[in-house]
Design a protein around this motif. Structure first.
Motif, PDB file in Angstrom:
ATOM      1  N   LEU A 105      -2.144   5.729   2.248  1.00  0.00           N
ATOM      2  CA  LEU A 105      -3.155   4.786   2.734  1.00  0.00           C
ATOM      3  C   LEU A 105      -2.745   4.215   4.089  1.00  0.00           C
ATOM      4  N   THR A 158       0.834  -1.204   0.000  1.00  0.00           N
ATOM      5  CA  THR A 158       0.000   0.000   0.000  1.00  0.00           C
ATOM      6  C   THR A 158       0.869   1.255   0.000  1.00  0.00           C
ATOM      7  N   THR A 183      -5.103   4.715   7.390  1.00  0.00           N
ATOM      8  CA  THR A 183      -5.613   3.527   8.059  1.00  0.00           C
ATOM      9  C   THR A 183      -5.119   3.405   9.493  1.00  0.00           C
TER      10      THR A 183
END
Length: 95
Positions: free
Chosen positions: A68, A64, A72
């Motif tokens: 991101l 990722t 997250t």
């Protein structure tokens, strides 16, 4: 912010040219990671060493982006820290 005290665990995996793709498998739910190691024949017929592990996490971030990963894992924690709540973010890097 709610008063719950929780520990969340995430794993971020960034494949490299030497990535052990035959040893590491990711669950379809992106919340499990399984690691397998072949038995070493040099250790003999009776080899009781553990060769597989399975981990259940809050999330597996496989290949990722940095953005991101931040969204997250850290965004909520950082936002709450800026308004006075305590928070910890522990990282382990392996190159």
């Amino acid at each position: 912010m709610d008063a719950r005290k929780e520990v969340h665990t995430f794993v971020r995996v960034k494949p490299t040219a030497n990535f052990a793709q035959d040893m590491i498998k990711f669950g379809p739910d992106n919340k499990t990671i399984d690691i397998y190691i072949k038995k070493d024949a040099k250790k003999g017929v009776v080899n009781n060493r553990q060769t597989d592990w399975s981990f259940r996490l809050d999330g597996v971030l496989h290949n990722t982006s940095q953005e991101l990963a931040y969204e997250t894992v850290a965004k909520k924690l950082v936002s709450e820290a800026l308004i006075g709540y305590n928070g910890n973010l522990l990282l382990f890097l392996l190159f």
